[in-house]
Scaffold this active site. Structure first.
Site, PDB file in Angstrom:
ATOM      1  CB  THR A   5      -0.892   0.088   1.258  1.00 34.76           C
ATOM      2  OG1 THR A   5      -1.771  -1.038   1.273  1.00 34.76           O
ATOM      3  CG2 THR A   5      -1.722   1.368   1.343  1.00 34.76           C
TER       4      THR A   5
ATOM      5  NE  ARG B  88      -8.745  -7.054   3.041  1.00 31.82           N
ATOM      6  CZ  ARG B  88      -7.702  -6.234   3.057  1.00 31.82           C
ATOM      7  NH1 ARG B  88      -7.360  -5.584   1.962  1.00 31.82           N
ATOM      8  NH2 ARG B  88      -7.012  -6.048   4.152  1.00 31.82           N
TER       9      ARG B  88
ATOM     10  N   GLY C 184     -10.093  -3.262   2.386  1.00 34.27           N
ATOM     11  CA  GLY C 184      -9.140  -3.042   3.466  1.00 34.27           C
ATOM     12  C   GLY C 184      -9.426  -1.721   4.153  1.00 34.27           C
ATOM     13  CG  ASP C 185      -6.089  -0.005   6.149  1.00 41.01           C
ATOM     14  OD1 ASP C 185      -5.872  -0.793   5.207  1.00 41.01           O
ATOM     15  OD2 ASP C 185      -5.177   0.648   6.693  1.00 41.01           O
TER      16      ASP C 185
ATOM     17  CB  THR D 256       1.086   0.386   4.838  1.00 39.43           C
ATOM     18  OG1 THR D 256       2.153   0.365   5.788  1.00 39.43           O
ATOM     19  CG2 THR D 256       1.178   1.652   4.020  1.00 39.43           C
ATOM     20  N   GLY D 257      -0.252  -2.093   5.922  1.00 44.70           N
ATOM     21  CA  GLY D 257      -0.226  -3.300   6.747  1.00 44.70           C
ATOM     22  C   GLY D 257      -1.573  -3.983   6.692  1.00 44.70           C
TER      23      GLY D 257
ATOM     24  N   GLY E  15      -5.019  -4.374   6.894  1.00 44.24           N
ATOM     25  CA  GLY E  15      -6.078  -3.381   6.992  1.00 44.24           C
ATOM     26  C   GLY E  15      -7.139  -3.687   8.016  1.00 44.24           C
TER      27      GLY E  15
HETATM   28  N1  GLY Z   1      -3.612  -1.789   4.274  1.00 41.40           N
HETATM   29  C1  GLY Z   1      -4.038  -2.244   3.023  1.00 41.40           C
HETATM   30  C2  GLY Z   1      -4.986  -3.339   3.060  1.00 41.40           C
HETATM   31  O1  GLY Z   1      -5.118  -4.018   4.065  1.00 41.40           O
HETATM   32  O2  GLY Z   1      -5.645  -3.551   2.067  1.00 41.40           O
END
Ligand code: GLY
Length: 317
Positions: free
Chosen positions: A177, A205, A207-208, A228-229, A231
Site C-alpha cells: 500500500t 474484501r 481493506g482500511d 499500511t499493513g 487493513g
Molecule cells: N492496508 C491495506 C490493506 O489491508 O488492504
C-alpha cells in the site's frame, strides 16, 4: 499569509522515488491535494510494486480489485473507491469522488460506472509478474480440472480451509500500500492512499485504505495519518482517526503514532500495522508494530532535489 513551514511531501517506503512528482506541484504553488495525487499516480504506474496499481497481485479469482482514498484537511472532504476494477489510476477516481460525488465511498460496479462517467482512464493493470504470482498460487493450490467458470472451486476451497488461518498466512507474505501526504504553501494538508489490497484476498474484501478514519484521515487543525499493513486491524481500531484524536488531546505526532501502534498490539491479532503521520506544524513520523522491520518513510520539501529517507519508530508489544 506568512509561510510557516516550507511546503513538503512525505510517503511510505515504496514512494521515495516518486515524491518528486508531488514536490514539483508544490514548488509551482499547487495544492497539497494536487501534489499527493500526482505522486501517488507515479507509484501506481510502478510495475514492480505488487501492492499498488499496475502489477498489483489479484484476488483469489485472479481479478485485481483496487482501493484508494483522498482526504482534504482544509475542507475535510473525502473521496474513496473500493474493489475498483479496470481503471489505471484508482487515486484519481477517488479524487473525482472527493470533487464531484455526493457520496464519500463508492465500491465495485458503482465506482466503475462513476469512473466511466468521469472519463477516468480505463485499462489492464496486470503484468507478467502479477499473472505469474496468481498462476503459481492456482497451480499449487488446485487440481487443474477443479477450475471452471462456475467458480465452485473457490467455494470448495473456502470450505476446505480454515479461512482465517489461510488469510493469516497470506497477509504475512503479501502486503503493501502507498500512503502520501503533503503540506502546501497555504499550510493546507491532504493525504492519499492507494492499494491493490492483500494479495489473493477474497473477492469483495475492502481493506482500511478506502475507509476514512481507518487507513486515512486528515484535518488541517491537527494533522494527517495513514496506514499500511493488515487493513483489518486499522479498521477495527479506526487507527488513522485515532492518531489525529490523540494529537487533538495534546500528544505530539510521535507520541500519537506510538500509542496507536500500541493499540494495535492490544488487539492481540495476527498481522502487523504501520503508519505515517504529520502534525499541523509540519512535524512528521512513521511507526510500525513489526519488530523485525525498520520503520522507513521518505520526506521531500520544495528545496530538495531528491527525497530523504527517514527512520520512524518501532513499537513493541
Ligand atoms: N492496508 C491495506 C490493506 O489491508 O488492504
Amino acid at each position: 499569509m506568512s509561510i510557516m513551514v516550507k511546503p513538503f511531501i512525505i510517503g511510505t517506503r515504496n514512494s521515495g522515488d516518486y515524491l518528486h512528482g508531488g514536490a514539483k506541484v508544490l514548488r509551482e504553488g499547487g495544492s497539497a491535494l494536487d501534489a499527493i495525487e500526482a505522486a501517488t499516480r507515479l507509484v501506481e504506474m510502478n510495475p514492480n510494486d505488487t501492492s499498488v496499481g499496475l502489477g498489483g497481485i489479484p484476488n483469489i479469482l485472479g481479478v485485481q480489485e483496487m482501493d484508494a482514498s483522498m482526504m482534504c484537511g482544509k475542507t475535510m472532504a473525502a473521496g474513496t473507491v473500493g474493489a475498483l476494477k479496470g481503471f489505471i489510476h484508482p487515486i484519481s477516481v477517488a479524487r473525482k469522488v472527493l470533487d464531484h460525488a455526493p457520496h464519500v465511498i463508492l465500491v465495485g460496479e458503482g465506482a466503475e460506472l462513476f469512473a466511466r462517467v468521469m472519463n477516468c482512464e480505463e485499462g489492464d493493470l496486470s503484468t507478467d509478474m502479477s499473472r505469474k504470482v496468481y498462476d503459481t498460487f492456482v497451480r499449487d493450490a488446485f487440481d487443474h480440472d477443479e477450475i471452471d467458470e462456475s467458480q465452485q472451486w473457490v467455494v470448495n476451497y473456502a470450505k476446505s480451509q480454515n479461512l482465517r488461518e489461510w488469510y493469516d498466512r497470506l497477509a504475512d507474505e503479501h502486503h503493501g500500500t502507498v500512503n502520501i501526504m503533503a503540506m502546501d504553501e497555504n499550510g493546507d494538508i491532504a493525504s492519499a492512499v492507494s492499494t491493490s489490497g492483500t494479495a489473493l484476498k477474497f473477492p469483495g474484501r475492502l481493506g482500511d485504505s478506502p475507509i476514512i478514519g481507518a487507513g486515512n484521515y486528515c484535518d488541517n487543525r491537527y494533522g494527517a495519518a495513514a496506514c499500511t499493513g493488515r487493513g483489518e486491524l486499522a479498521i477495527r481500531n479506526s487507527t488513522a482517526r485515532t492518531i489525529i484524536h490523540y494529537m487533538e488531546d495534546g500528544l505530539s505526532v510521535k507520541e500519537a503514532a506510538f500509542r496507536a501502534m500500541k493499540d494495535i498490539h492490544e488487539l492481540k491479532s495476527f498481522g502487523g500495522m504501520n503508519c505515517i503521520a504529520m502534525d499541523a506544524k509540519g512535524n512528521t513520523i512513521s511507526a510500525t508494530t513489526n519488530p523485525d522491520r525498520e520503520s522507513v518513510y521518505y520526506y521531500m520539501d520544495v528545496d530538495m532535489k531528491e527525497s530523504e529517507k527517514r527512520i520512524g519508530i518501532t513499537v513493541s508489544e
